[in-house]
Design a protein around this motif. Sequence first.
Motif, PDB file in Angstrom:
ATOM      1  N   SER A  64      24.649  34.909  29.240  1.00  0.00           N
ATOM      2  CA  SER A  64      26.018  34.438  29.054  1.00  0.00           C
ATOM      3  C   SER A  64      26.700  34.226  30.397  1.00  0.00           C
ATOM      4  N   ALA A  65      27.780  33.464  30.353  1.00  0.00           N
ATOM      5  CA  ALA A  65      28.595  33.212  31.538  1.00  0.00           C
ATOM      6  C   ALA A  65      30.056  33.444  31.176  1.00  0.00           C
ATOM      7  N   GLU A  66      30.763  34.168  32.026  1.00  0.00           N
ATOM      8  CA  GLU A  66      32.188  34.447  31.812  1.00  0.00           C
ATOM      9  C   GLU A  66      32.985  34.064  33.058  1.00  0.00           C
ATOM     10  N   ARG A  67      34.129  33.477  32.822  1.00  0.00           N
ATOM     11  CA  ARG A  67      35.066  33.224  33.916  1.00  0.00           C
ATOM     12  C   ARG A  67      35.981  34.438  34.008  1.00  0.00           C
ATOM     13  N   SER A  68      36.011  35.059  35.176  1.00  0.00           N
ATOM     14  CA  SER A  68      36.743  36.320  35.324  1.00  0.00           C
ATOM     15  C   SER A  68      37.983  36.145  36.198  1.00  0.00           C
ATOM     16  N   VAL A  69      38.965  36.981  35.924  1.00  0.00           N
ATOM     17  CA  VAL A  69      40.223  37.007  36.679  1.00  0.00           C
ATOM     18  C   VAL A  69      40.548  38.454  37.011  1.00  0.00           C
ATOM     19  N   ARG A  70      40.847  38.725  38.250  1.00  0.00           N
ATOM     20  CA  ARG A  70      41.194  40.084  38.681  1.00  0.00           C
ATOM     21  C   ARG A  70      42.704  40.253  38.715  1.00  0.00           C
ATOM     22  N   PHE A  71      43.133  41.449  38.315  1.00  0.00           N
ATOM     23  CA  PHE A  71      44.532  41.845  38.377  1.00  0.00           C
ATOM     24  C   PHE A  71      44.605  43.105  39.235  1.00  0.00           C
ATOM     25  N   GLY A  72      44.859  42.914  40.532  1.00  0.00           N
ATOM     26  CA  GLY A  72      44.871  44.041  41.445  1.00  0.00           C
ATOM     27  C   GLY A  72      43.462  44.555  41.691  1.00  0.00           C
ATOM     28  N   GLU A  73      43.380  45.825  42.082  1.00  0.00           N
ATOM     29  CA  GLU A  73      42.088  46.420  42.412  1.00  0.00           C
ATOM     30  C   GLU A  73      41.419  47.101  41.225  1.00  0.00           C
ATOM     31  N   ARG A  74      42.153  47.277  40.130  1.00  0.00           N
ATOM     32  CA  ARG A  74      41.636  48.098  39.041  1.00  0.00           C
ATOM     33  C   ARG A  74      41.147  47.324  37.821  1.00  0.00           C
ATOM     34  N   GLU A 102      39.891  43.810  35.638  1.00  0.00           N
ATOM     35  CA  GLU A 102      39.286  42.479  35.621  1.00  0.00           C
ATOM     36  C   GLU A 102      39.092  42.056  34.171  1.00  0.00           C
ATOM     37  N   LEU A 103      39.537  40.834  33.850  1.00  0.00           N
ATOM     38  CA  LEU A 103      39.378  40.277  32.508  1.00  0.00           C
ATOM     39  C   LEU A 103      38.464  39.066  32.584  1.00  0.00           C
ATOM     40  N   GLY A 104      37.720  38.827  31.505  1.00  0.00           N
ATOM     41  CA  GLY A 104      36.816  37.688  31.480  1.00  0.00           C
ATOM     42  C   GLY A 104      36.677  37.114  30.084  1.00  0.00           C
ATOM     43  N   ALA A 105      36.289  35.846  30.013  1.00  0.00           N
ATOM     44  CA  ALA A 105      36.034  35.184  28.731  1.00  0.00           C
ATOM     45  C   ALA A 105      34.975  34.123  28.950  1.00  0.00           C
ATOM     46  N   GLY A 106      34.094  33.955  27.954  1.00  0.00           N
ATOM     47  CA  GLY A 106      33.029  32.974  28.103  1.00  0.00           C
ATOM     48  C   GLY A 106      32.147  32.916  26.875  1.00  0.00           C
ATOM     49  N   GLY A 107      30.899  32.542  27.067  1.00  0.00           N
ATOM     50  CA  GLY A 107      29.968  32.416  25.953  1.00  0.00           C
ATOM     51  C   GLY A 107      28.538  32.348  26.443  1.00  0.00           C
ATOM     52  N   GLY A 108      27.616  32.206  25.498  1.00  0.00           N
ATOM     53  CA  GLY A 108      26.219  32.161  25.878  1.00  0.00           C
ATOM     54  C   GLY A 108      25.297  31.989  24.688  1.00  0.00           C
ATOM     55  N   LEU A 109      24.011  32.220  24.928  1.00  0.00           N
ATOM     56  CA  LEU A 109      22.963  32.065  23.925  1.00  0.00           C
ATOM     57  C   LEU A 109      22.188  33.360  23.764  1.00  0.00           C
ATOM     58  N   SER A 110      21.533  33.501  22.625  1.00  0.00           N
ATOM     59  CA  SER A 110      20.731  34.701  22.378  1.00  0.00           C
ATOM     60  C   SER A 110      19.437  34.335  21.669  1.00  0.00           C
ATOM     61  N   PHE A 111      18.422  35.176  21.876  1.00  0.00           N
ATOM     62  CA  PHE A 111      17.165  35.071  21.130  1.00  0.00           C
ATOM     63  C   PHE A 111      16.922  36.441  20.517  1.00  0.00           C
ATOM     64  N   SER A 162      36.059  40.160  27.674  1.00  0.00           N
ATOM     65  CA  SER A 162      35.709  41.463  28.221  1.00  0.00           C
ATOM     66  C   SER A 162      36.756  41.949  29.207  1.00  0.00           C
ATOM     67  N   LEU A 163      36.708  43.246  29.462  1.00  0.00           N
ATOM     68  CA  LEU A 163      37.531  43.831  30.510  1.00  0.00           C
ATOM     69  C   LEU A 163      36.730  44.889  31.241  1.00  0.00           C
ATOM     70  N   ALA A 164      37.062  45.066  32.502  1.00  0.00           N
ATOM     71  CA  ALA A 164      36.447  46.108  33.323  1.00  0.00           C
ATOM     72  C   ALA A 164      37.563  46.823  34.071  1.00  0.00           C
ATOM     73  N   LEU A 165      37.600  48.140  33.943  1.00  0.00           N
ATOM     74  CA  LEU A 165      38.649  48.950  34.544  1.00  0.00           C
ATOM     75  C   LEU A 165      38.032  49.898  35.564  1.00  0.00           C
ATOM     76  N   SER A 166      38.558  49.872  36.779  1.00  0.00           N
ATOM     77  CA  SER A 166      38.094  50.771  37.849  1.00  0.00           C
ATOM     78  C   SER A 166      39.096  51.906  37.997  1.00  0.00           C
ATOM     79  N   PRO A 167      38.836  53.083  37.410  1.00  0.00           N
ATOM     80  CA  PRO A 167      39.802  54.194  37.504  1.00  0.00           C
ATOM     81  C   PRO A 167      40.091  54.588  38.946  1.00  0.00           C
ATOM     82  N   VAL A 168      39.054  54.595  39.779  1.00  0.00           N
ATOM     83  CA  VAL A 168      39.202  54.908  41.204  1.00  0.00           C
ATOM     84  C   VAL A 168      38.546  53.763  41.975  1.00  0.00           C
ATOM     85  N   PRO A 169      39.339  52.850  42.556  1.00  0.00           N
ATOM     86  CA  PRO A 169      38.760  51.667  43.204  1.00  0.00           C
ATOM     87  C   PRO A 169      37.702  51.968  44.252  1.00  0.00           C
TER      88      PRO A 169
END
Length: 229
Positions: A116-126, A128-137, A169-176
């Motif tokens: 899959s591929a997602e376009r991500s956007v960061r909000f500060g150091e902690r 990151e949000l992303g959205a995208g799509g892909g294929l599966s087998f 998706s989202l990714a949160l860094s509690p301690v950068p």
Amino acid sequence: MGPLLCNPLMSQGMRHLSRLPAVLVMLAAGAGSLGAQDLGLVAVGASSANVELPDPQGFGVFAGFRSAPWLFRLSYLRYSADTRKSGTVCRVYSPRIGCRTEGVATSARMGGLRLSAERSVRFGERLELGAGGGLSFNSLTVDARGESGFRADLHMPNTGQIGYLGSASLALSPVPSVPVKVVAGLTGHWVRFHGCVSAEDRTSGYAPFCGWDRFTEFQVGLSVTVPRQ
């Protein structure tokens, strides 16, 4: 239900798929020079309208490769569900002998490799949000047995199942300063099952894996950032 099909090639394929989590981790760990940055492990819960996989649960592993602002992800997910219902059980299927209706316990498992591929956007150091799509087998295994111990009359695909997905998706860094993130995601996963039977064949049986099914998946887990080499 139609008889369970036993395909040696499919069984061999499932054995190879079961090794994919470890293979992905080893490949990604050695791919820092190619830009691999994230290795993750997630718990997965899903829901669907398929009567044999209504609320499966399982796990997934992934390796993320970054090329800003894109995140390319190679992942392996596997989940399963157990159900109980009434079904047809036969002592002999060809010809059909000793068939009767009784309680049937079914265990269905689906595992798949995804790109899959997602376009991500960061909000500060902690954050990151992303959205995208892909294929599966995907590969599917099902075991359905009646109270008598004989196999239930269930027709199953004997080939791999192709799918596509859309995700957020989202990714949160509690301690950068620490390279560990809490990750979560919501995915719509559409899988085309090839377990259809002819409507004119009255002996073909029960075929729950036929056509498109959508799985709504929620994932939560941890990832670690691997420094570039």
